[in-house]
Write an enzyme that holds these catalytic residues in place. Structure first.
Site, PDB file in Angstrom:
ATOM      1  CB  SER A   1      -0.892  -0.026   1.236  1.00 51.60           C
ATOM      2  OG  SER A   1      -1.807   1.035   1.177  1.00 51.60           O
ATOM      3  CD  GLU A   2      -0.802   3.654  -3.507  1.00 49.34           C
ATOM      4  OE1 GLU A   2      -0.838   2.421  -3.280  1.00 49.34           O
ATOM      5  OE2 GLU A   2      -1.630   4.235  -4.236  1.00 49.34           O
ATOM      6  CG  ASN A   3      -0.652   4.212   3.151  1.00 48.83           C
ATOM      7  OD1 ASN A   3      -0.740   3.228   2.426  1.00 48.83           O
ATOM      8  ND2 ASN A   3      -1.119   4.217   4.385  1.00 48.83           N
TER       9      ASN A   3
ATOM     10  CB  SER B   1       6.008   3.647   0.222  1.00 49.81           C
ATOM     11  OG  SER B   1       4.999   2.901  -0.402  1.00 49.81           O
TER      12      SER B   1
END
Lengths: 232, 218, 218, 232
Positions: free
Chosen positions: B46-48, B88
């Site tokens: 998840s890119e956060n 990330s």
């Protein structure tokens, strides 16, 4: 002499020196890990014409969204906005400027700003509106665009725990943009849930070393949830 | 018959491999997580700033500090790691994610994708989509073959502002699975019961139809 | 009399301020740590990845995994942090270190410094020195005023390959404390018992001598 | 199916695929935090014409220095070398090429390589021999040079603990260049002192997430000390 003690006693003191027209870099992703107290203080101070660099701009009535109420924001640098009606209204009315920046590029621009890297190349945004007007350069047969670093007059950051020297750790995904924001402010303010004595945090496990932190304050946090999703 | 959202997700899930690190976009891509083949392990990024995203939490587990890129409350799986957004996107931009699945408004024969902005409509932003399409070698776009007015979303040239240039090689629509090669779409599979003719008629961009176009297995 | 190594370190230590993060190079700069004024706190940065370097370990404390930039075994002080070399140089390059002290072969009136390479001799490398001089706003060079052959090390133009261009503003030598401004050295202080004439005679670069040049307090 | 289990049973397996002429990025600073087992395996394999990217080249008889004995190294990319006589000899004899790179630039080049940043600007080295032939560019009135990223065919890394998924933590200053090296190899091998089960490491405290790690092996380490300095 106070040595490395960064603790201040009030948000007034924490945000002292913020002036109209300044650039503020804020940590947080959505409403997660946002510096609630610093934002509230900016609202209280009524500082205007601010450029805010933050992945998002909160929601109506919470987070950075509250700074829209008195039109304190001149420009937002974000990757995703418009979770709030007020933002939309001010944008459409031409009262608010938005510089949309891809999320990873935004994170890297903050890191670069703190790390003395004035610019870097990325494939992100090449061939898109984001690349318009930016230098294009080929490396190994692939095209990249040049992106410049971001620094701020102030950086406002939300940590979990910090020691009085300003060594900070973040909790879960509330880390997000906070570590990079912390490096990129001329004055960096960190608000945390708990302040501990130096030595209580493992030196190898510190996310933000105290060298980046100018002022530290213990706050209380509402931690509003934007999308509460649960399973049975 | 055109694939349902679930069937689209099922077809995409067939592209998973054991040990894949996968980033799933919002919408249909998210559903792919429900169809990971038995015995296969994939880890969701998840890119956060989360690798090893788990299911939504129970009421008791809900934690404001634990969210995904869609800002939804989530959990972590055993062996997860959590890091900054810079780290990330270093992962994403550096090509370390094995598979990225995302939706789109349009895809064209050059592998261009438009997925974030419709001129005249209020622009909310690209979030991490531009980084995801620029960073991944292996991207699957999943979308309907045509928009609600019947206009093809598979074009010779995207009409909307791009999210990324020349980065898409695989598209799963409700009618077909196609690959993009040498400036053309190649029809690889038909949705069950969908004719080649229908796909041809609904594909705006140059389309190569091999002699044999098998039905998808969904 | 020319300053001893210890006196050089004492003079440099007068530039410290409470709460300073400081990077000390190898040699005389390292000695500065011994002369931190009473009641003042400074924190030492070691560019391999340590903020809050402590004294050498006791025999029992020696740990191969805890070293400084000189590859010496060290300890940490309470409140230290340890990180990667990329993070360490992000700090340095980003200008977060308050004071950097390092030695040099030559310094010139343009603030150029040469400290890493003597043509004809085997080159070992610059290590972190180029990053340190490029990153810091506040650098003190400490060195002897002349080399062992009596040649001045304070020049109009460095003769050796540079470590950094235009980055030095303060020099503490065994004879004097000088600042660099507008393309000239400005004589600020004399070592105790050292005459202005001696300093003038041993300074190769353009030197401004104010009316009153006080003796250092060491 | 083995899922995310990265553990291999031998150094042969760990270094499988290494061929003459390849580029190997090695973590470590001096003799601290160096991948001793991988280096020994490269010596055993006798692979030649290697380009090694590492801050230093060990000492005579230990660390990367042992790869000099059979002239396995064609080129070193380092910030500081020559702690070993053999290195000096081969350099002077023209048998070894050295590309000296400032330490911070080297760290950043590795990070950039892993992060999909093909090049960046830095003030480090401007106006010095390091800047020769590199593009100079001015930002905000200051001059910077462009530096390109480094990637390797292999990266060899020394961690402290890792879980079987390849999530790694480093011990004290043995961290150094290891985290960046880990991101910059097409194939990344990590050797550690202890392998634990997934879940035993705190997710927020992992230095190198498993996504960067291809092969993981438990080793034993001599940990030679280069400069033993003690106080009374």
């Amino acid at each position: 002499m106070s040595g490395f003690n960064k603790v201040v006693g009030s948000y007034e003191e924490a945000m002292a020196g913020l002036e109209d027209g300044m650039t503020v870099i804020a940590g947080g992703f959505g409403l997660c890990g946002i510096p609630e107290g610093c934002i509230a203080q900016i609202k209280k101070m009524g500082t205007k014409e601010l450029t805010i660099v933050s992945n998002n701009c909160g929601v109506d009535g919470f987070g950075l969204g509250i700074l829209l109420e008195d039109k304190q924001i001149k420009k937002m640098v974000s990757s995703y906005v418009g979770e709030n009606k007020l933002f939309e209204d001010q944008l459409l009315a031409g009262e608010l400027e938005v510089e949309l920046t891809p999320q990873g590029t935004l994170a890297e621009k903050m890191r670069a700003g703190g790390a003395g890297i004035p610019a870097f190349y990325t494939a992100t945004g090449y061939g898109t509106p984001v690349g318009d007007g930016k230098e294009v350069r080929e490396f190994d047969g692939r095209k990249y665009i040049m992106e410049e670093a971001i620094t701020g007059d102030f950086a406002i950051v939300k940590g979990w725990k910090a020691d009085t020297y300003g060594n900070v750790i973040y909790r879960h995904t509330a880390q997000n943009f906070n570590p990079m924001a912390a490096t990129a402010g001329k004055i960096t303010i960190v608000e945390v849930e708990e302040i501990v004595e130096p030595g209580e945090l493992d030196p190898t496990q510190i996310h933000t070393p105290g060298i980046y932190v100018d002022r530290l304050i213990q706050g209380t946090f509402e931690k509003r949830i934007e999308q509460r999703t649960v399973r049975a | 018959m055109a694939l349902s959202r679930e069937q689209l997700a099922m077809r995409v899930a067939q592209e998973l491999q054991d040990g894949f690190y996968v980033n799933l976009g919002i919408g249909i891509p998210t559903l792919v997580a429900n169809y990971v083949p038995e015995g296969m392990e994939v880890m969701l990024q998840s890119e956060n700033g989360l690798l090893g995203m788990g299911p939504f939490p129970t009421e008791e587990e809900v934690d404001a500090d634990m969210i995904n890129a869609g800002k939804q409350t989530v959990t972590t799986i055993t062996g997860a790691s959590i890091f900054s957004s810079a780290e990330s996107f270093a992962m994403i931009r550096g090509g370390h994610v094995d598979l990225t699945v995302l939706g789109a408004f349009e895809v064209d024969v050059q592998g261009n994708i438009a997925s974030w902005m419709i001129p005249g409509k209020l622009i909310k932003g690209m979030g991490g989509a531009m980084d995801l399409v620029a960073g991944a070698d292996n991207i699957i776009v999943t979308m309907t073959h045509a928009d609600k007015h019947g206009n093809s979303k598979l074009l010779n040239e995207c009409t909307l502002p791009l999210t990324g240039a020349g980065c898409i090689k695989k598209v799963v629509t409700d009618l077909a699975y196609l690959e993009i090669e040498d400036g053309q779409f190649i029809l690889k599979e038909r949705a069950p019961g969908v004719s080649v003719e229908e796909i041809v008629s609904k594909t705006g961009g140059k389309l190569v139809v091999p002699d044999n176009v098998p039905e998808m297995n969904v």
